[in-house]
Design an enzyme around this catalytic site. Structure first.
Site, PDB file in Angstrom:
ATOM      1  N   SER A  62     -30.001  -2.842  94.653  1.00 47.23           N
ATOM      2  CA  SER A  62     -29.666  -4.220  95.014  1.00 47.23           C
ATOM      3  C   SER A  62     -28.180  -4.436  94.829  1.00 47.23           C
ATOM      4  O   SER A  62     -27.539  -3.775  93.994  1.00 47.23           O
ATOM      5  CB  SER A  62     -30.438  -5.210  94.135  1.00 47.23           C
ATOM      6  OG  SER A  62     -29.941  -6.529  94.292  1.00 47.23           O
TER       7      SER A  62
ATOM      8  N   TYR B 271     -33.057  -7.909  86.013  1.00 50.20           N
ATOM      9  CA  TYR B 271     -33.060  -7.311  87.349  1.00 50.20           C
ATOM     10  C   TYR B 271     -31.735  -6.614  87.632  1.00 50.20           C
ATOM     11  O   TYR B 271     -31.707  -5.465  88.095  1.00 50.20           O
ATOM     12  CB  TYR B 271     -33.319  -8.406  88.377  1.00 50.20           C
ATOM     13  CG  TYR B 271     -33.439  -7.932  89.804  1.00 50.20           C
ATOM     14  CD1 TYR B 271     -34.606  -7.312  90.254  1.00 50.20           C
ATOM     15  CD2 TYR B 271     -32.414  -8.123  90.714  1.00 50.20           C
ATOM     16  CE1 TYR B 271     -34.730  -6.891  91.574  1.00 50.20           C
ATOM     17  CE2 TYR B 271     -32.521  -7.714  92.026  1.00 50.20           C
ATOM     18  CZ  TYR B 271     -33.679  -7.097  92.459  1.00 50.20           C
ATOM     19  OH  TYR B 271     -33.797  -6.690  93.766  1.00 50.20           O
TER      20      TYR B 271
END
Length: 269
Positions: free
Chosen positions: A143, A157
């Site tokens: 990501s 995350y």
């Protein structure tokens, strides 16, 4: 794209979003696709749809954060299909509590397990067979939060996606001369079901301006279909237009904050 014909591809998180779109792309290009996820019924629906379009697809439900289940999955895939040519580590999970001040240890661990530990376990299980053939491609969807961490994705995350990016670089540096291609793809905001779990879920107009699952799938297919002599080490796929995130970040800052901290939130500047 003919280079994908007959290749065996294992895709995690294949029941929806990027994984589902990538599975459709690989199947359309003649690959044999193994759909992996936690819910067998969802995987079966995707498999049936792709099979109806002529794809060679099968489904296998597993908790890929558990070593025994990963080993069983890999053993089954090699026994049934002979090998795994391409591993696409796509499964991902974000925490509900985004601020590092308040996230519980259990929630932190769960995010690390899905986004990092599962990638390690699958890679470790598949490497011996790939190294024996001196041929294999490992593509991991990280990501942009790995490079630009903030409250939108949350502390857990961003940390997990940065860790998996580091791991993919390690694989590239260690095994490239053994015929193993390792690629890390870093998408920005993607219109997937994970958006429903945001502290401030974006409306449809905002989602339409994001990267779409099919866009990331095309990037995955590009990296997988290049000649074995060529590897894309890292690829960023981001929305063209940058939206104002200030409101979303402020809401994310306080999501799941303890009640006693709400007074702090309401203090005047």
């Amino acid at each position: 794209m003919d280079s994908l014909t007959g290749k065996v591809v294992l895709i995690t998180g294949a029941g929806s979003g990027i994984g589902k779109a990538a599975a459709a792309g690989f199947a359309a290009r003649g690959a044999q696709v193994v759909l992996v996820g936690r819910r067998q019924s969802v995987l079966d629906e995707v498999a049936a749809s792709l099979q109806a379009q002529g794809g060679t697809v099968c489904a296998y439900a597993a908790d890929i954060a558990q070593k025994t289940e990963v080993e069983a999955l890999v053993a089954w895939a090699i026994a049934e299909l002979g090998r795994v040519d391409i591993l696409v580590n796509n499964a991902g999970s974000a925490s509900k509590t985004l601020n590092a001040r308040w996230i519980a240890e259990e929630e932190w661990d769960q995010v690390q397990d899905v986004n990092m530990k599962a990638v390690f376990l699958l890679t470790q299980a598949l490497l011996p067979e790939m190294l024996a053939r001196k041929d294999g491609t490992i593509i991991t969807v990280s990501s942009l939060a790995a490079l630009r961490p903030n409250l939108l994705g949350g502390a857990a995350y961003g940390a997990a996606k940065a860790a998996v990016r580091n791991f993919m670089t390690y694989l590239h540096n260690t095994f490239r001369n053994d015929g193993i291609r390792s690629t890390c793809i870093l998408p920005g905001e993607v219109n997937t079901p994970i958006m429903d779990n945001r502290a401030n879920p974006p409306d449809q107009a905002v989602r339409d301006g994001m990267v779409q699952p099919e866009d990331v799938a095309e990037a995955i297919l590009l990296c997988a279909s290049l000649p074995a002599r060529t590897v894309v080490e890292e690829l960023i796929v981001a929305p063209t237009f940058l939206r104002d995130l200030s409101g979303d970040l402020e809401i994310s800052r306080w999501k799941n904050a303890p009640a006693m901290c709400q007074a702090e939130r309401e203090k005047p500047e």
